[in-house]
Motif scaffolding. Structure first.
Motif, PDB file in Angstrom:
ATOM      1  N   PHE A 147       0.835  -1.206   0.000  1.00  0.00           N
ATOM      2  CA  PHE A 147       0.000   0.000   0.000  1.00  0.00           C
ATOM      3  C   PHE A 147       0.870   1.256   0.000  1.00  0.00           C
ATOM      4  CE2 PHE A 147      -2.042   3.278   2.722  1.00  0.00           C
ATOM      5  CZ  PHE A 147      -3.070   3.644   1.872  1.00  0.00           C
ATOM      6  N   ILE A 148       1.900   1.277   0.833  1.00  0.00           N
ATOM      7  CA  ILE A 148       2.818   2.430   0.873  1.00  0.00           C
ATOM      8  C   ILE A 148       3.502   2.609  -0.474  1.00  0.00           C
ATOM      9  CG2 ILE A 148       4.948   3.317   1.903  1.00  0.00           C
ATOM     10  CD1 ILE A 148       4.118   1.911   4.501  1.00  0.00           C
ATOM     11  N   SER A 149       3.915   1.498  -1.088  1.00  0.00           N
ATOM     12  CA  SER A 149       4.586   1.560  -2.386  1.00  0.00           C
ATOM     13  C   SER A 149       3.682   2.149  -3.463  1.00  0.00           C
ATOM     14  CB  SER A 149       5.040   0.157  -2.797  1.00  0.00           C
ATOM     15  OG  SER A 149       5.707   0.173  -4.037  1.00  0.00           O
ATOM     16  N   ALA A 150       2.363   1.906  -3.337  1.00  0.00           N
ATOM     17  CA  ALA A 150       1.414   2.439  -4.323  1.00  0.00           C
ATOM     18  C   ALA A 150       1.218   3.944  -4.176  1.00  0.00           C
ATOM     19  CB  ALA A 150       0.071   1.722  -4.192  1.00  0.00           C
ATOM     20  N   LEU A 151       1.669   4.505  -3.066  1.00  0.00           N
ATOM     21  CA  LEU A 151       1.474   5.936  -2.810  1.00  0.00           C
ATOM     22  C   LEU A 151       2.614   6.804  -3.320  1.00  0.00           C
ATOM     23  CD1 LEU A 151       0.141   5.773   0.883  1.00  0.00           C
ATOM     24  CD2 LEU A 151      -1.205   6.112  -1.209  1.00  0.00           C
ATOM     25  N   THR A 152       3.760   6.205  -3.647  1.00  0.00           N
ATOM     26  CA  THR A 152       4.926   6.993  -4.030  1.00  0.00           C
ATOM     27  C   THR A 152       5.678   6.329  -5.179  1.00  0.00           C
ATOM     28  OG1 THR A 152       7.044   7.863  -3.230  1.00  0.00           O
ATOM     29  CG2 THR A 152       6.291   5.806  -2.256  1.00  0.00           C
ATOM     30  N   GLU A 153       6.424   7.147  -5.924  1.00  0.00           N
ATOM     31  CA  GLU A 153       7.245   6.583  -6.995  1.00  0.00           C
ATOM     32  C   GLU A 153       8.691   6.394  -6.563  1.00  0.00           C
ATOM     33  OE1 GLU A 153       8.579  10.608  -9.402  1.00  0.00           O
ATOM     34  OE2 GLU A 153       6.906   9.433 -10.174  1.00  0.00           O
ATOM     35  N   SER A 154       8.993   6.756  -5.325  1.00  0.00           N
ATOM     36  CA  SER A 154      10.350   6.596  -4.809  1.00  0.00           C
ATOM     37  C   SER A 154      10.448   5.320  -3.973  1.00  0.00           C
ATOM     38  CB  SER A 154      10.748   7.807  -3.952  1.00  0.00           C
ATOM     39  OG  SER A 154      11.971   7.568  -3.285  1.00  0.00           O
ATOM     40  N   MET A 155      11.301   4.404  -4.387  1.00  0.00           N
ATOM     41  CA  MET A 155      11.479   3.167  -3.638  1.00  0.00           C
ATOM     42  C   MET A 155      12.115   3.445  -2.274  1.00  0.00           C
ATOM     43  SD  MET A 155      12.538   0.215  -6.389  1.00  0.00           S
ATOM     44  CE  MET A 155      14.023   1.046  -6.982  1.00  0.00           C
ATOM     45  N   ILE A 156      12.989   4.458  -2.227  1.00  0.00           N
ATOM     46  CA  ILE A 156      13.641   4.814  -0.963  1.00  0.00           C
ATOM     47  C   ILE A 156      12.610   5.309   0.043  1.00  0.00           C
ATOM     48  CG2 ILE A 156      15.370   6.254   0.157  1.00  0.00           C
ATOM     49  CD1 ILE A 156      16.504   4.143  -1.726  1.00  0.00           C
ATOM     50  N   VAL A 157      11.708   6.192  -0.425  1.00  0.00           N
ATOM     51  CA  VAL A 157      10.652   6.701   0.444  1.00  0.00           C
ATOM     52  C   VAL A 157       9.756   5.555   0.925  1.00  0.00           C
ATOM     53  CG1 VAL A 157       8.573   8.139   0.532  1.00  0.00           C
ATOM     54  CG2 VAL A 157      10.647   9.007  -0.565  1.00  0.00           C
ATOM     55  N   ALA A 158       9.407   4.646   0.023  1.00  0.00           N
ATOM     56  CA  ALA A 158       8.563   3.510   0.382  1.00  0.00           C
ATOM     57  C   ALA A 158       9.250   2.631   1.431  1.00  0.00           C
ATOM     58  CB  ALA A 158       8.235   2.687  -0.863  1.00  0.00           C
ATOM     59  N   ALA A 159      10.550   2.391   1.259  1.00  0.00           N
ATOM     60  CA  ALA A 159      11.287   1.550   2.203  1.00  0.00           C
ATOM     61  C   ALA A 159      11.401   2.207   3.567  1.00  0.00           C
ATOM     62  CB  ALA A 159      12.674   1.230   1.644  1.00  0.00           C
ATOM     63  N   VAL A 160      11.764   3.498   3.578  1.00  0.00           N
ATOM     64  CA  VAL A 160      11.926   4.215   4.851  1.00  0.00           C
ATOM     65  C   VAL A 160      10.587   4.317   5.585  1.00  0.00           C
ATOM     66  CG1 VAL A 160      12.509   6.442   5.896  1.00  0.00           C
ATOM     67  CG2 VAL A 160      13.957   5.502   4.093  1.00  0.00           C
ATOM     68  N   ALA A 161       9.524   4.624   4.848  1.00  0.00           N
ATOM     69  CA  ALA A 161       8.196   4.711   5.470  1.00  0.00           C
ATOM     70  C   ALA A 161       7.777   3.355   6.037  1.00  0.00           C
ATOM     71  CB  ALA A 161       7.171   5.197   4.454  1.00  0.00           C
ATOM     72  N   GLY A 162       8.067   2.286   5.311  1.00  0.00           N
ATOM     73  CA  GLY A 162       7.741   0.946   5.786  1.00  0.00           C
ATOM     74  C   GLY A 162       8.506   0.591   7.052  1.00  0.00           C
ATOM     75  N   MET A 163       9.785   0.955   7.093  1.00  0.00           N
ATOM     76  CA  MET A 163      10.585   0.702   8.297  1.00  0.00           C
ATOM     77  C   MET A 163      10.075   1.514   9.484  1.00  0.00           C
ATOM     78  SD  MET A 163      14.430   0.598   6.651  1.00  0.00           S
ATOM     79  CE  MET A 163      14.831  -0.585   5.358  1.00  0.00           C
ATOM     80  N   ALA A 164       9.640   2.743   9.210  1.00  0.00           N
ATOM     81  CA  ALA A 164       9.086   3.583  10.284  1.00  0.00           C
ATOM     82  C   ALA A 164       7.814   2.953  10.847  1.00  0.00           C
ATOM     83  CB  ALA A 164       8.794   4.986   9.748  1.00  0.00           C
ATOM     84  N   ILE A 165       6.960   2.436   9.970  1.00  0.00           N
ATOM     85  CA  ILE A 165       5.744   1.752  10.425  1.00  0.00           C
ATOM     86  C   ILE A 165       6.120   0.527  11.255  1.00  0.00           C
ATOM     87  CG2 ILE A 165       3.704   0.463   9.685  1.00  0.00           C
ATOM     88  CD1 ILE A 165       3.428   3.428   9.275  1.00  0.00           C
ATOM     89  N   GLY A 166       7.159  -0.194  10.817  1.00  0.00           N
ATOM     90  CA  GLY A 166       7.622  -1.357  11.560  1.00  0.00           C
ATOM     91  C   GLY A 166       8.087  -1.004  12.958  1.00  0.00           C
ATOM     92  N   LEU A 167       8.800   0.104  13.083  1.00  0.00           N
ATOM     93  CA  LEU A 167       9.263   0.556  14.402  1.00  0.00           C
ATOM     94  C   LEU A 167       8.088   0.953  15.291  1.00  0.00           C
ATOM     95  CD1 LEU A 167      12.436   2.667  13.497  1.00  0.00           C
ATOM     96  CD2 LEU A 167      12.364   0.479  14.718  1.00  0.00           C
TER      97      LEU A 167
END
Length: 234
Positions: A147-167
């Motif tokens: 879902f996060i990946s579908a919101l942005t075209e930046s893989m870095i942003v998607a990865a960092v946001a996903g890690m933040a959600i994980g934390l």
């Protein structure tokens, strides 16, 4: 959906993504297995699972970050959205590709249990329940990251946001303990992933825990379909 799934798995194994992810996952799981089982002369895999939770929170965003972000970055998303394949099948294909790679990583735990069985009798109920729990937990977290990946075209942003959600998920218990308002603390407790996952680590298979993770997975896959549907008609 099958074509999307094959395409996703092929993209993982054609690039370094799958090999790096599996290498990191196997390294840390092997390290924890050595420290908490072999070195401690124990047949209990609980500590291995507990420590791998933190690795999983960082590994899954790496797996899922490219699902839709890369399509947008390479401008291939329009061809995908206008294909005869339904949006639900596209999302499920992307999700299953990431989930299969994650499942391959997790299967190492079954090998560890087999290794233990040569020296002692492992607690198979705990091993299998925790294995199911770690798959369900991973599936829900993959759905969130898709879902996060579908919101942005930046893989870095998607990865960092996903890690933040994980934390945030990992620290939810601490957040709850700091809240003095009872109804807010109770509400957060109802969506605390750790509470539902811990039951699996005790060898307890509860339908409530299974339904929770399946519901989270289905909800975020549904949200992803809605995001793509909006983009298709915009």
């Amino acid at each position: 959906m099958t074509a999307i799934l094959k395409r996703e798995l092929s993209s993982y194994f054609r690039s370094a993504t799958a090999y790096v992810v599996m290498g990191v996952y196997f390294f840390f799981s092997g390290l924890f297995f050595y420290l908490y089982c072999f070195r401690a002369n124990s047949t209990n895999l609980s500590y291995v699972y507990a420590n791998m939770f933190y690795i999983i929170m960082f590994i899954i965003p790496i797996i899922a970050m490219k699902t839709f972000s890369e399509e947008k970055r390479q401008k291939t998303d329009q061809a995908l959205l206008t294909s005869p394949t339904s949006l639900t099948e596209i999302v499920l294909g992307k999700f299953l590709g990431a989930f299969i790679l994650y499942s391959i990583c997790c299967s190492i735990f079954l090998l560890y249990a087999v290794v233990i069985s040569f020296f002692a009798q492992p607690q198979w109920s705990v091993v299998l329940c925790t294995f199911l729990g770690i798959l369900l937990l991973g599936g829900s977290f993959i759905a969130i990251n898709v879902f996060i990946s579908a919101l942005t075209e930046s893989m870095i942003v998607a990865a960092v946001a996903g890690m933040a959600i994980g934390l945030i998920i990992d620290m939810m218990t601490y957040f709850i303990s700091m809240i003095s308002i009872t109804w807010i603390a109770d509400l957060l407790g109802k969506i605390n992933f750790i509470n539902y996952y811990q039951n699996f680590t005790y060898g307890v298979l509860s339908i409530v825990d299974v339904v929770f993770f399946l519901s989270v997975t289905a909800m975020f896959l549904f949200f992803t379909v809605r995001i793509l549907e909006k983009r298709r008609w915009s």
